[in-house]
Design an enzyme around this catalytic site. Structure first.
Site, PDB file in Angstrom:
ATOM      1  N   GLU A   1       0.874  -1.166   0.000  1.00  0.00           N
ATOM      2  CA  GLU A   1       0.000   0.000   0.000  1.00  0.00           C
ATOM      3  C   GLU A   1       0.917   1.225   0.000  1.00  0.00           C
ATOM      4  O   GLU A   1       1.816   1.314   0.842  1.00  0.00           O
ATOM      5  CB  GLU A   1      -0.885  -0.008   1.261  1.00  0.00           C
ATOM      6  CG  GLU A   1      -1.956   1.028   1.193  1.00  0.00           C
ATOM      7  CD  GLU A   1      -2.785   1.117   2.475  1.00  0.00           C
ATOM      8  OE1 GLU A   1      -3.257   2.218   2.771  1.00  0.00           O
ATOM      9  OE2 GLU A   1      -2.945   0.094   3.158  1.00  0.00           O
TER      10      GLU A   1
ATOM     11  N   LYS B   1       4.399   0.717   9.677  1.00  0.00           N
ATOM     12  CA  LYS B   1       4.532   1.913   8.849  1.00  0.00           C
ATOM     13  C   LYS B   1       3.976   3.143   9.556  1.00  0.00           C
ATOM     14  O   LYS B   1       4.502   4.233   9.413  1.00  0.00           O
ATOM     15  CB  LYS B   1       3.815   1.709   7.514  1.00  0.00           C
ATOM     16  CG  LYS B   1       4.649   0.930   6.519  1.00  0.00           C
ATOM     17  CD  LYS B   1       4.078   1.019   5.124  1.00  0.00           C
ATOM     18  CE  LYS B   1       2.883   0.115   4.988  1.00  0.00           C
ATOM     19  NZ  LYS B   1       2.390   0.042   3.594  1.00  0.00           N
TER      20      LYS B   1
ATOM     21  N   ARG C   1       5.146 -12.798   9.678  1.00  0.00           N
ATOM     22  CA  ARG C   1       5.843 -11.568   9.324  1.00  0.00           C
ATOM     23  C   ARG C   1       7.172 -11.494  10.069  1.00  0.00           C
ATOM     24  O   ARG C   1       7.375 -12.162  11.076  1.00  0.00           O
ATOM     25  CB  ARG C   1       4.990 -10.353   9.647  1.00  0.00           C
ATOM     26  CG  ARG C   1       4.727 -10.139  11.128  1.00  0.00           C
ATOM     27  CD  ARG C   1       4.139  -8.757  11.412  1.00  0.00           C
ATOM     28  NE  ARG C   1       3.103  -8.384  10.478  1.00  0.00           N
ATOM     29  CZ  ARG C   1       3.129  -7.263   9.738  1.00  0.00           C
ATOM     30  NH1 ARG C   1       4.112  -6.406   9.856  1.00  0.00           N
ATOM     31  NH2 ARG C   1       2.156  -6.972   8.927  1.00  0.00           N
TER      32      ARG C   1
END
Ligand code: ATP
Ligand code: MG
Length: 562
Positions: free
Chosen positions: A35, A270, A260
């Site tokens: 994204e 982020k 992850r």
């Protein structure tokens, strides 16, 4: 399709099985779907290496797709940085650069199809009410009062949503699944929302935006993805991924989840990284202390070292924290082989060799990298006035301090044995400002013909030849392995290390470093690996970032001898 020789993991096993039954006619096609709401970090690198790596190994394809369905936080700057970072890591999407926003029209048509099938409806409940109606893990949800609207009414309302007739938040399009489903995400999840906001690519063409879950599976499907690899948090979303594709009866990629990357002393969110940037706690996304790809690049990491790191940590189905030393070792090992070694003095202390003629100078032969004879040798100028590291002298040396002290003899690397005869101090402060030493001319090159030994070998530079430089030393951004381990009422910010950046403005480096190319990497003997800062360095005054120390125990050694 070719089976790769690379070590297997559970994802490759799934792909191998699919190939065995000739699923997707033997195609392997993955994608990396960021994204564009921030810069990529080392966690993304894991996903990039996995997706592009699998595609390469199976002679398949990997797309780069921007998952840009949220007009609020997305910016073109992020798109550019992401492309640059993926390319820098060594991966190539060829002509397969896509944007979910390019599919808006098709996604809209898919939504209409769901409405026509009676599988989606326009709901007038606001966000809070939708949550209320949804129920909990122990209680089933209640159907929205708008759940049974007719197909005709839903089509009309959805068209008018698109036309901008309704306010933000006043209506959503929802999937009609099961309000008692044990998975909360399956209780009629929203598919479209109204957001009267300009989008970085579609400008003001749309005022309704598809939700992530609706967009992601259909984008994968449209692109003919075979294996949609994502992180574990999406395990719960998989039933919805499958439901949408099944209801629409379109190409159905297989979603596979992996754990992850979590790194010690690091945050990989982020949103938080953006906070650090916005609050000025770091100099930017590319601050060399940041775990971003751009930060690591500026710090001196190579694409190879990051790819090797990602391979080394592997993929698993359970979450864990990887020690940051594993990352540091990956660059250390590479630079040990590839970086030329030079001498640099970070905290200079002046040394005068009193028995060396004032107008004389000579060149010493130095080995560029003992690990690689092909890297050859260079000449290092030597003269009467030198600099050594302030830390390498103690007036009153503790036990096991084998460096220079009054009356003691040490070796200057590639030069002579010297003995400290006198210590000159600032009369005001008492600070040592100069050492007066003698050298033994018979030891030229660094060995004594009479076989006598010295315990210490110091690096040095010739004062008149050396080049002035700035050096920046970095420590982990967070003091704790788990930055979230904060006191009551505090957050991860309280674990920021105020000493994580140390700037040494007047260092002295060998003259061969004058004009060193931005981004070039060196080992400063005994001090670590350094990279010429690509932003602040100039020909007149190079700036070096310490990528990593020589060993992770170096700090301890320094402290022990301090
Ligand atoms: P956001 O909260 O903004 O969604 P994100 O870190 O998930 O943050 P994306 O841009 O959605 O960011 O991530 C792109 C891809 O990278 C996704 O497939 C995601 O699963 C993967 N990814 C993100 N963080 C990690 C991580 N720490 N380890 C491995 N893969 C990651
Ligand atoms: Mg995400």
């Amino acid at each position: 399709m070719k089976r790769p020789d690379t070590p297997s993991n559970f994802i490759r096993e799934i792909i191998d099985q699919d190939l065995t039954i000739n699923k997707n006619r033997g195609r392997v096609h993955t994608r990396f779907p960021p994204e564009p709401n921030g810069y990529l970090h080392i966690g993304h690198a894991k996903s990039i290496c996995l997706n592009f790596g699998i595609a390469a190994d199976y002679k398949g394809l990997c797309n780069l797709r921007f998952d840009d369905t949220n007009p609020e936080k997305e910016e073109a700057e992020y798109v550019e940085s992401i492309k640059e970072d993926v390319r820098w890591l060594g991966f190539d999407w060829a002509d397969r650069l896509f944007y979910a926003s390019d599919y808006f029209e098709r996604l809209y048509e898919y939504a209409v199809r769901l409405i026509e099938k009676g599988k989606a409806y326009v709901c007038d409940l606001n966000v809070d009410r939708i949550r209320e109606y949804r129920g909990t893990l122990t209680e089933p949800g209640r159907g929205s009062p708008y759940r049974d609207r007719s197909v005709g009414e839903n089509l009309d309302l959805f068209t008018r949503m698109r036309a901008g007739e309704f306010d933000d938040g006043s209506r959503v399009l929802r999937a009609k699944i099961d309000m008692a489903h044990p998975n909360l995400l399956m209780r009629d999840p929203p598919l479209y929302r109204i957001r009267k906001m300009s989008h970085h690519r579609t400008a003001n063409r749309w005022c309704i935006y598809p939700m992530y879950d609706f967009t992601h599976c259909l984008s994968d499907s449209i692109e003919g993805i075979t294996h949609s690899i994502c992180t574990l948090e999406f395990e719960n979303n998989r039933p919805l991924y499958d439901w949408i594709l099944d209801e629409l009866d379109v190409h159905h990629p297989r979603q596979i989840e992996f754990a992850r990357l979590n790194l010690g002393h690091t945050i990989l969110s982020k949103r938080r990284l953006l906070d650090l940037v916005k609050e000025g706690r770091v100099s930017g996304w590319d601050d060399p202390r940041m775990p971003t790809i751009s930060g690591l690049r500026r710090r001196g990491y190579t694409p190879e070292s990051i790819r090797n790191f990602c391979e080394r940590i592997g993929v698993a189905k359970f979450n864990s924290i990887v020690d940051i030393v594993v990352l540091e070792n990956s660059i250390r090992e590479e630079l040990n082989r590839t970086a030329p070694r030079v001498m640099a003095v970070l905290r200079p202390l002046r040394v005068v060799i009193t028995n060396y003629p004032e107008d004389s100078e000579e060149e010493m032969d130095a080995v560029n990298n003992p690990e690689d004879p092909a890297m050859g040798t260079r000449k290092v100028p030597f003269s009467r006035v030198l600099y050594i590291e302030r830390d390498d002298f103690r007036e009153d040396p503790p036990k096991k301090f084998f460096r220079l002290a009054p009356g003691r003899e040490v070796r200057l690397r590639y030069a002579y044995f010297i003995t400290c005869r006198d210590v000159v101090k600032d009369p005001g402060t008492g600070e040592v400002v100069e050492l007066r030493c003698t050298c033994d001319p018979a030891t030229r090159g660094g060995d004594a013909p009479d076989g006598r030994k010295v315990r210490g070998t110091l690096h040095w530079v010739s004062a008149s030849h050396a080049c002035e430089a700035e050096v920046r030393l970095y420590d982990h951004l967070f003091t704790k392995r788990d930055p979230d381990d904060a006191e009551e009422g505090a957050d991860y910010r309280s674990n920021l290390d105020p000493g994580s950046l140390e700037v040494l403005p007047s260092c002295r480096v060998e003259p061969c470093l004058k004009g060193a190319a931005p981004g070039s990497r060196y080992q400063f003997e005994r001090l670590g690996y350094f990279c010429v800062d690509p932003v602040d360095s100039s020909d007149e005054k190079p700036v070096f970032n310490r990528t990593v120390s020589l060993r992770d125990t170096w700090k301890k050694i320094e402290k022990a001898s301090a």
